[in-house]
Design an enzyme around this catalytic site. Structure first.
Site, PDB file in Angstrom:
ATOM      1  CB  SER A  50      -0.861   0.010   1.267  1.00  0.00           C
ATOM      2  OG  SER A  50      -0.010   0.192   2.393  1.00  0.00           O
ATOM      3  CG  ASP A  82      -3.565  -2.020  -2.170  1.00  0.00           C
ATOM      4  OD1 ASP A  82      -4.495  -2.128  -3.000  1.00  0.00           O
ATOM      5  OD2 ASP A  82      -3.754  -1.986  -0.935  1.00  0.00           O
ATOM      6  CG  ASN A 229      -7.259  -5.951  -2.522  1.00  0.00           C
ATOM      7  OD1 ASN A 229      -7.043  -6.918  -3.234  1.00  0.00           O
ATOM      8  ND2 ASN A 229      -7.049  -4.714  -2.920  1.00  0.00           N
ATOM      9  CB  VAL A 230      -7.269  -9.436   3.632  1.00  0.00           C
ATOM     10  CG1 VAL A 230      -7.552  -9.427   5.129  1.00  0.00           C
ATOM     11  CG2 VAL A 230      -8.302 -10.276   2.896  1.00  0.00           C
TER      12      VAL A 230
HETATM   13  O1  G3H Z   1      -6.411  -2.244  -0.733  1.00  0.00           O
HETATM   14  C1  G3H Z   1      -6.467  -2.835   0.362  1.00  0.00           C
HETATM   15  C2  G3H Z   1      -7.705  -3.376   0.850  1.00  0.00           C
HETATM   16  O2  G3H Z   1      -8.779  -2.868   0.203  1.00  0.00           O
HETATM   17  C3  G3H Z   1      -7.771  -3.688   2.302  1.00  0.00           C
HETATM   18  O3  G3H Z   1      -8.939  -3.306   2.965  1.00  0.00           O
HETATM   19  O4  G3H Z   1      -8.048  -2.898   5.229  1.00  0.00           O
HETATM   20  O5  G3H Z   1     -10.464  -3.150   4.841  1.00  0.00           O
HETATM   21  O6  G3H Z   1      -8.981  -5.114   4.640  1.00  0.00           O
HETATM   22  P1  G3H Z   1      -9.114  -3.645   4.518  1.00  0.00           P
HETATM   23 ZN    ZN Z   2      -8.264  -1.063  -1.078  1.00  0.00          ZN
END
Ligand code: G3H
Ligand code: ZN
Length: 307
Positions: A50, A82, A229-230
């Site tokens: 990220s 990301d 995505n997590v």
């Molecule tokens: O791009 C990353 C994800 O969308 C993560 O989302 O933090 O809600 O799991 P989250």
């Molecule tokens: Zn995201």
């Protein structure tokens, strides 16, 4: 094995009705937890960086860590950008060795989102790297009414136009999830996912997955979600592990004692998600799309054989 691109992994997931987990990594212990989990589950996996992770760990460090860890295992591993912020960042990541890109132009007017995404697609495709883009907006957590959330959701017809104009490889859609939720209580708009899937054909990506119910995961995958995505759930597990170990060993000064527990807790969550998404056991015969130079070499060697 060397890093692979996300292209073939996601197409296979789409065909076979499961989703590949895309897990955000912030430091060495996250990378180890995610890749060990994938190896133990025999699951293909996407590790993603990220904007916060890039600031925290540094782009080159992330590439080096993930590349090394991937080469030591037998499952296919992708390194994905990301929520890429702009054209230049995508080019830098491409150069640094990422095997999957994302441009998030979801806050921009449609035409501007199309123009920048298309530019990135053109250069990434020239070296065999796929691109994810976002249409509609997955909001950040905070007070939001259902009406406000609905207004941000992806419009299926607009998604079709977007994909035709940009030629992206996968599309992040806003279908009811919200980023950074700490409890699993978001329900997805399954009909919307189905409609987008029917129209656009390419693999769909679910962002903000930590707050989604298990039932919605299952239905969402059936309807056409191929990448999930997590991030927040991993952060929760990591921090819980640290806190528990610190409480248990208050006189300990070696941080590895705490980090080991954090890594274990994170790994457990990754493994559970892989089972839930149906990607466990799917590593075999995926990931043959070695990126860029290696693939070009394979092609040119084949050509040579013919002569
Ligand atoms: O791009 C990353 C994800 O969308 C993560 O989302 O933090 O809600 O799991 P989250
Ligand atoms: Zn995201």
């Amino acid at each position: 094995m060397p890093l692979v691109t996300s292209k073939e992994l996601l197409i296979r997931a789409q065909k076979e009705g499961y989703a590949v987990g895309a897990f955000n990594a912030n430091n060495l212990e996250y990378v180890q937890a995610i890749i060990e989990a994938a190896e133990e589950e025999k699951a293909p996996v996407i590790l993603q960086a990220s904007q916060g992770a890039i600031k925290y760990a540094g782009l080159e460090q992330i590439v080096a860590m993930v590349k090394n860890a991937a080469e030591a295992v037998s499952v296919p591993v992708v390194l994905h950008l990301d929520h890429g912020t702009d054209f230049i960042q995508n080019v830098r990541c491409l150069r640094a060795g990422f095997t999957s890109l994302m441009f998030d132009g979801s806050a921009l007017p449609f035409e501007e989102n199309v123009a920048i995404t298309r530019k990135i697609v053109d250069i990434a495709h020239a070296v065999g790297i796929p691109v994810e883009a976002e249409l509609g907006k997955v909001p950040q957590s905070g007070e939001i009414t259902f009406e406000e959330l609905k207004a941000l959701m992806t419009d299926p017809e607009e998604a079709l136009r977007f994909v035709e104009l940009t030629q992206v490889d996968s599309l992040a859609v806003s279908v009811g999830s919200i980023h950074r939720m700490q409890v699993q209580e978001a329900h997805l708009d399954i009909e919307r996912i189905q409609r987008i899937r029917e129209l656009v054909g390419i693999p769909l990506v679910l962002h903000g997955a930590s707050g989604v119910t298990d039932e919605s995961y299952r239905e969402g995958i059936k309807a056409g979600i191929s990448k999930i995505n997590v991030a927040t759930e991993l952060n929760k597990a990591f921090t819980r592990g640290l806190k528990e170990a610190m409480a248990e060993f208050p006189n300990e000064v070696d941080p590895r004692k705490f980090l080991t527990r954090a890594r274990e807790e994170t790994k457990k969550v990754v493994k559970a998600k892989m089972r839930l998404f149906g990607s466990s056991g799917k590593a075999a015969a995926t990931g043959t799309d070695a990126p860029t130079r290696e693939r070009d070499e394979q092609v040119s060697l084949k050509e040579f054989d013919k002569e």
